[in-house]
Design a protein around this motif. Sequence first.
Motif, PDB file in Angstrom:
ATOM      1  N   PRO A 151      -0.735  11.664  -7.733  1.00 35.71           N
ATOM      2  CA  PRO A 151      -0.321  13.354  -8.223  1.00 35.71           C
ATOM      3  C   PRO A 151      -0.499  13.859  -9.400  1.00 35.71           C
ATOM      4  O   PRO A 151      -0.039  13.199 -10.322  1.00 35.71           O
ATOM      5  N   LEU A 152      -1.448  14.737  -9.532  1.00 37.42           N
ATOM      6  CA  LEU A 152      -1.700  15.280 -10.866  1.00 37.42           C
ATOM      7  C   LEU A 152      -0.733  15.601 -11.898  1.00 37.42           C
ATOM      8  O   LEU A 152      -0.875  15.444 -12.864  1.00 37.42           O
ATOM      9  N   LYS A 153       0.470  16.243 -11.197  1.00 35.13           N
ATOM     10  CA  LYS A 153       1.499  16.502 -12.029  1.00 35.13           C
ATOM     11  C   LYS A 153       2.521  15.328 -12.395  1.00 35.13           C
ATOM     12  O   LYS A 153       3.564  15.342 -13.182  1.00 35.13           O
ATOM     13  N   GLY A 154       2.030  14.039 -12.005  1.00 28.21           N
ATOM     14  CA  GLY A 154       2.827  12.917 -12.189  1.00 28.21           C
ATOM     15  C   GLY A 154       2.114  11.864 -13.004  1.00 28.21           C
ATOM     16  O   GLY A 154       2.401  10.676 -13.020  1.00 28.21           O
ATOM     17  N   LEU A 155       0.936  12.204 -13.732  1.00 30.77           N
ATOM     18  CA  LEU A 155       0.057  11.260 -14.245  1.00 30.77           C
ATOM     19  C   LEU A 155       0.948  10.672 -15.597  1.00 30.77           C
ATOM     20  O   LEU A 155       0.638   9.523 -15.932  1.00 30.77           O
ATOM     21  N   ASP A 156       1.656  11.659 -16.202  1.00 30.62           N
ATOM     22  CA  ASP A 156       2.512  11.129 -17.332  1.00 30.62           C
ATOM     23  C   ASP A 156       3.686  10.060 -16.791  1.00 30.62           C
ATOM     24  O   ASP A 156       4.043   9.206 -17.602  1.00 30.62           O
ATOM     25  N   ASP A 157       3.703  10.031 -15.628  1.00 31.57           N
ATOM     26  CA  ASP A 157       4.861   8.896 -15.218  1.00 31.57           C
ATOM     27  C   ASP A 157       4.260   7.325 -15.189  1.00 31.57           C
ATOM     28  O   ASP A 157       5.079   6.565 -15.111  1.00 31.57           O
TER      29      ASP A 157
ATOM     30  N   TYR B  60       0.950  -0.933  -0.124  1.00 35.73           N
ATOM     31  CA  TYR B  60      -0.077   0.000   0.078  1.00 35.73           C
ATOM     32  C   TYR B  60       0.880   1.305   0.070  1.00 35.73           C
ATOM     33  O   TYR B  60       1.867   1.276   0.692  1.00 35.73           O
ATOM     34  N   TYR B  61       0.603   2.404  -0.849  1.00 37.79           N
ATOM     35  CA  TYR B  61       1.269   3.316  -0.827  1.00 37.79           C
ATOM     36  C   TYR B  61       0.438   4.656  -0.830  1.00 37.79           C
ATOM     37  O   TYR B  61      -0.654   4.618  -1.787  1.00 37.79           O
ATOM     38  N   SER B  62       0.237   5.827  -0.299  1.00 29.65           N
ATOM     39  CA  SER B  62      -0.387   6.757  -0.122  1.00 29.65           C
ATOM     40  C   SER B  62       0.216   7.729  -1.289  1.00 29.65           C
ATOM     41  O   SER B  62       0.975   8.632  -0.661  1.00 29.65           O
ATOM     42  N   GLY B  63      -0.045   7.753  -2.537  1.00 32.73           N
ATOM     43  CA  GLY B  63       0.644   8.599  -3.607  1.00 32.73           C
ATOM     44  C   GLY B  63       0.164   9.858  -3.364  1.00 32.73           C
ATOM     45  O   GLY B  63       0.921  11.135  -3.401  1.00 32.73           O
TER      46      GLY B  63
END
Length: 440
Positions: A224-230, A167-170
């Motif tokens: 994280p919305l700025k990390g969706l492309d990752d 489990y990870y809280s992204g």
Amino acid sequence: MKFKPEMDSIRTHTVPQWYDDCKLGIFIHWGLYSVPAWAYPSGKLGTIPFDERWFAYNPYAEWYCNSVRAGFGPTYEHHVKTYGADFDYESFTDLWKAERWDPAQWAELFKKSGARYVIPTTKHHDGFCLWNTKYTDYNSYQKGPGRDLMKELCDAVRSEGMRFGVYYSGMLNWHVTHNAMMSDYEVHHPNNITNGYADFAYNQMMELVDTFEPSVLWNDLDWPLKGLDDLPYLFAHYYNTVPEGVVNDRWHDVWFDYKTKEYHRGDKFLEQKWECCQGMGLSFGYNQVETDEHYVSHNELITLLIDTVAYNGNLLINVGPKADGTIPEEQESRLLYLGKWMEVNSPAIYSTKPFSRQKEELETGEVVYYTQNDSSIFLLVTNPKAGNSTLRIPEPAFSCDFRKTLGNFGANVAISEGNLVIDLLDIPADSAPVVLEFTK
Ligand SMILES: CC(=O)NC[C@H]1N[C@@H](C)[C@@H](O)[C@@H](O)[C@@H]1O
């Protein structure tokens, strides 16, 4: 490499058979919040409006940090009275020792419960990491217990033959953000979604994949919305590293192998593989305020599993250990009771599929469920009457032969006037659900 970092490739991934077959997992919420272990048992998720009436009175003990930041409400008052208004959350690292923790004991108990996979919180919303991550020293190896809790637990779980997921809280990290979150909007739009934080979350997820090769990647709340492309890169790397890996559905709708539900169950998916997660009480983290009456009963826990499996789901039941590393007696007792039931009845659970009919409530008050495998149909009676009783199932969904009861009770089965008539014999008082097997 089979998977490329592009969604067309990721979408070719299918749910591995092991995940569909195993039906029962153990969730573990253990962290700094286990030290105060305090929440106001206000109600189940979904029963309270998702505004400050939920956030300031949050029954989730793992939300302690945010509940105190609210600056009002029962948890804030408890904190001031117990630790003082100036005691900041990070100082709980000095109080967390895990001095009685024996991961082998946990793994033995989880195995006895009948669970086949285990998913601990490697980092919850508070940002404290339970493994020796190289991306922050705010972790259980550098502070507090002084141990790589995830490595020790992973080894113990796998030595018992169970699968280990993470489990990870992204989206949330309260070690990075410092304002109270008092609305659903704030929870999904925290001010920590900088590019730097998105990189941090991505790097930690990749580190978890490479370190543990986990069978499940269970991200929580959102990404994280700025990390969706990752994400295509993360999923491709994960599936190429862990071919039988599986991911849940809390990645901003970018991708999922299976859907999740939390407490409230509503209409089930049936066609789509899904998983229900919940605590045995109202909280995931251990809450010292909760007593046995806040917990599902021993038989309700079994019914929860049956009501999930009959509809094509897995149950991920949560354990909230105490800070010292022991499991609360109320939780251990329920896991052992479930395990005893599984010893006898697991053929009706493991590796089954939903039947053409999943559940029906009989005129006499019993609730019956159905599951099936290639050779059998199982009829599970969740609230059988004590002693001898007769069930009448109108327009039965099958006419195949009654083979046997699973367990030491009797049954006579006949078709009469279009009803499947079942005489249940010698059912004990307050019985766990009972199962009858029919041959296809
Ligand atoms: C629906 C959702 O995103 N819930 C977040 C919720 N998940 C639980 C399993 C716990 O970890 C809670 O603390 C968390 O806020």
